[in-house]
Design a protein around this motif. Structure first.
Motif, PDB file in Angstrom:
ATOM      1  N   LYS A 212      63.969-103.936-101.610  1.00  0.00           N
ATOM      2  CA  LYS A 212      63.966-104.583-100.305  1.00  0.00           C
ATOM      3  C   LYS A 212      63.949-103.529 -99.205  1.00  0.00           C
ATOM      4  O   LYS A 212      64.665-102.532 -99.263  1.00  0.00           O
ATOM      5  N   PHE A 213      63.106-103.781 -98.203  1.00  0.00           N
ATOM      6  CA  PHE A 213      62.962-102.858 -97.076  1.00  0.00           C
ATOM      7  C   PHE A 213      63.219-103.634 -95.789  1.00  0.00           C
ATOM      8  O   PHE A 213      62.492-104.579 -95.468  1.00  0.00           O
ATOM      9  N   ASP A 214      64.262-103.249 -95.074  1.00  0.00           N
ATOM     10  CA  ASP A 214      64.585-103.888 -93.795  1.00  0.00           C
ATOM     11  C   ASP A 214      64.002-103.040 -92.667  1.00  0.00           C
ATOM     12  O   ASP A 214      64.386-101.881 -92.493  1.00  0.00           O
ATOM     13  N   TYR A 215      63.067-103.628 -91.922  1.00  0.00           N
ATOM     14  CA  TYR A 215      62.397-102.913 -90.829  1.00  0.00           C
ATOM     15  C   TYR A 215      62.809-103.551 -89.510  1.00  0.00           C
ATOM     16  O   TYR A 215      62.721-104.775 -89.342  1.00  0.00           O
ATOM     17  N   ARG A 216      63.261-102.727 -88.570  1.00  0.00           N
ATOM     18  CA  ARG A 216      63.672-103.237 -87.258  1.00  0.00           C
ATOM     19  C   ARG A 216      63.186-102.283 -86.176  1.00  0.00           C
ATOM     20  O   ARG A 216      63.218-101.064 -86.347  1.00  0.00           O
ATOM     21  N   ILE A 217      62.754-102.850 -85.054  1.00  0.00           N
ATOM     22  CA  ILE A 217      62.238-102.022 -83.972  1.00  0.00           C
ATOM     23  C   ILE A 217      62.633-102.625 -82.622  1.00  0.00           C
ATOM     24  O   ILE A 217      62.562-103.842 -82.430  1.00  0.00           O
ATOM     25  N   TYR A 218      63.103-101.769 -81.722  1.00  0.00           N
ATOM     26  CA  TYR A 218      63.255-102.134 -80.309  1.00  0.00           C
ATOM     27  C   TYR A 218      62.080-101.506 -79.577  1.00  0.00           C
ATOM     28  O   TYR A 218      61.747-100.349 -79.810  1.00  0.00           O
ATOM     29  N   TYR A 219      61.484-102.245 -78.691  1.00  0.00           N
ATOM     30  CA  TYR A 219      60.458-101.614 -77.864  1.00  0.00           C
ATOM     31  C   TYR A 219      60.284-102.401 -76.576  1.00  0.00           C
ATOM     32  O   TYR A 219      60.625-103.577 -76.474  1.00  0.00           O
ATOM     33  N   ASP A 220      59.746-101.728 -75.583  1.00  0.00           N
ATOM     34  CA  ASP A 220      59.390-102.378 -74.330  1.00  0.00           C
ATOM     35  C   ASP A 220      58.566-101.403 -73.505  1.00  0.00           C
ATOM     36  O   ASP A 220      58.527-100.199 -73.807  1.00  0.00           O
ATOM     37  N   ALA A 221      57.892-101.914 -72.512  1.00  0.00           N
ATOM     38  CA  ALA A 221      57.095-101.085 -71.604  1.00  0.00           C
ATOM     39  C   ALA A 221      57.642-101.258 -70.196  1.00  0.00           C
ATOM     40  O   ALA A 221      57.867-102.385 -69.746  1.00  0.00           O
ATOM     41  N   PHE A 222      57.858-100.141 -69.526  1.00  0.00           N
ATOM     42  CA  PHE A 222      58.414-100.159 -68.182  1.00  0.00           C
ATOM     43  C   PHE A 222      57.486 -99.410 -67.229  1.00  0.00           C
ATOM     44  O   PHE A 222      56.887 -98.401 -67.596  1.00  0.00           O
ATOM     45  N   VAL A 223      57.400 -99.921 -66.013  1.00  0.00           N
ATOM     46  CA  VAL A 223      56.525 -99.338 -64.994  1.00  0.00           C
ATOM     47  C   VAL A 223      57.334 -99.124 -63.734  1.00  0.00           C
ATOM     48  O   VAL A 223      58.015-100.040 -63.254  1.00  0.00           O
TER      49      VAL A 223
END
Length: 394
Positions: free
Chosen positions: A273-284
């Protein structure tokens, strides 16, 4: 023999970050976030530097003092996304664990994570441009002039020493390729994206980045259902082009170290089992927000739609559709396997607003939908309709 979970988790995270930076059309924006600092799970601080302008030099008092303002702006990332993936033990022999896992995870990032991130970033940039009123309404028959207009608008805000990028819908990009005007003005230039040096086409020094249509929309829903993913909202429009400074956007991406579980550790299944998690966002920042310009495609509105029907096969079934837009509207009818539109097939010769199911069609259940094109570039589909043909009572 079990795999070393900690070492493999770090290894996979590094490789997946590399896949992301190479395959994402907006991935280069992450290069602008080098000065960003995480202060919490979802909060990031990006410094904005401002200066006072020049004043006259005074021969008596000399220099007038000026301030340098460094404002640390806090941004909260809104995209907290995750998925747990499993690979059955029987599919991975003792020597193929790392290779198969790497291929599966890399493909997941390429086909699921990258498209979502690109769609989110581009739709957010469009929203900023729309809020600022930086939208042009142009004729699709003059794409080169429209691209130059967008570039000029951005240049008017940031000057001529800033590197610009132009995201272009793949249909519009293909349409532009037929222009002799573009072929005379196009050049090939280097484009740096993370650790990768790419070769891209440029127009007047602006990198042209074609984007698949599914990612060039004004709005998306990122909470679709248990299957995950994303889809355009009902109010979404296509985006023909979007131009902005390359350094105007901060793509902040924080990939958590992946958690890897062996079949012995996995209590749910005999699988890795592989748990993949990501936070992301784009700011201007403030200055960058004023320098984003977009050209959205015209809207398509159906004034009539085909409806499901039942009819004896000696009479057949008659379906019709009509749509309106600011561009030229054409139609194409499709058949499919069920109400979800699975396995659509173009029906040759059925390119008008009406379609009559053949009189010689045998009794049965059929599914159809119509696609309305505008300027042969963008399209919108009707809902799938069901046609029941049955033997007439004698």
């Amino acid at each position: 023999m079990s795999i070393n979970s900690i070492i493999n988790a770090e290894k996979y995270s590094e490789e997946l970050d590399r896949v992301f930076s190479q395959k994402s059309v907006t991935g280069f924006f992450a290069d602008n976030a080098m000065a960003a600092k995480f202060v919490g799970a979802k909060t990031v601080i990006i410094p904005d530097i401002d200066f006072q302008g020049l004043t006259d030099y005074d021969r008596n008092s000399g220099y007038s003092k000026g301030a340098i303002s460094v404002k640390n702006t806090s941004y909260t990332m809104t995209m907290d996304r995750a998925r747990s993936l499993q690979i059955d033990r029987e599919d991975m022999d003792e020597t193929g664990i790392a290779n198969l896992a790497g291929k599966v995870l890399g493909e997941y990032v390429r086909t699921k994570v990258v498209p979502e991130c690109d769609a989110y970033v581009i739709s957010k940039l469009y929203s900023i441009a729309n809020d600022k009123g930086n939208i042009i309404d142009a004729d699709a028959s003059t794409p080169i002039a429209n691209l130059q207009d967008l570039i000029n608008q951005v240049r008017g805000k940031v000057g001529f020493d800033e590197e610009l990028v132009a995201f272009i819908d793949n249909s519009m990009y293909a349409h532009m390729q037929s222009s002799d005007e573009l072929s005379k003005m196009i050049t090939v230039s280097d484009f740096k994206q993370g650790d990768v040096n790419l070769t891209v086409r440029s127009f007047n020094g602006v990198a042209l980045l074609p984007v698949v249509n599914e990612r060039m929309k004004t709005e998306f829903d990122f909470a679709v259902d248990e299957n995950g993913g994303f889809k355009p909202t009902d109010a979404a429009r296509d985006i023909y082009m979007l131009v902005c400074p390359k350094n105007a956007v901060h793509l902040v991406k924080k990939t958590e170290n992946m958690r890897v579980f062996t079949p012995e550790q996995n209590v749910d299944a005999d699988a890795y089992k592989f748990d993949y998690r990501i936070y992301y966002d784009a700011f201007v920042g403030k200055d960058g927000a004023n320098a984003i310009y977009a050209w959205p495609a015209p809207t398509i509105t159906f004034t009539t739609k085909p409806e499901s029907t039942e009819a004896p096969n000696t009479i057949g079934a008659y379906l019709s559709v009509s749509a309106k837009s600011t561009g030229e509207v054409t139609y194409q009818w499709y058949s499919c396997e069920d109400e979800t539109g699975r396995n659509p097939k173009r029906i040759l010769g059925q390119t008008s607003g009406s379609f009559e199911v053949g009189l010689d069609a045998p009794a049965g259940t059929y599914y159809y939908f119509a696609r309305a094109y505008v300027d042969s570039l963008i399209y919108k589909d009707t809902d799938v309709v069901k046609v029941e043909l049955y033997e007439p009572d004698l």
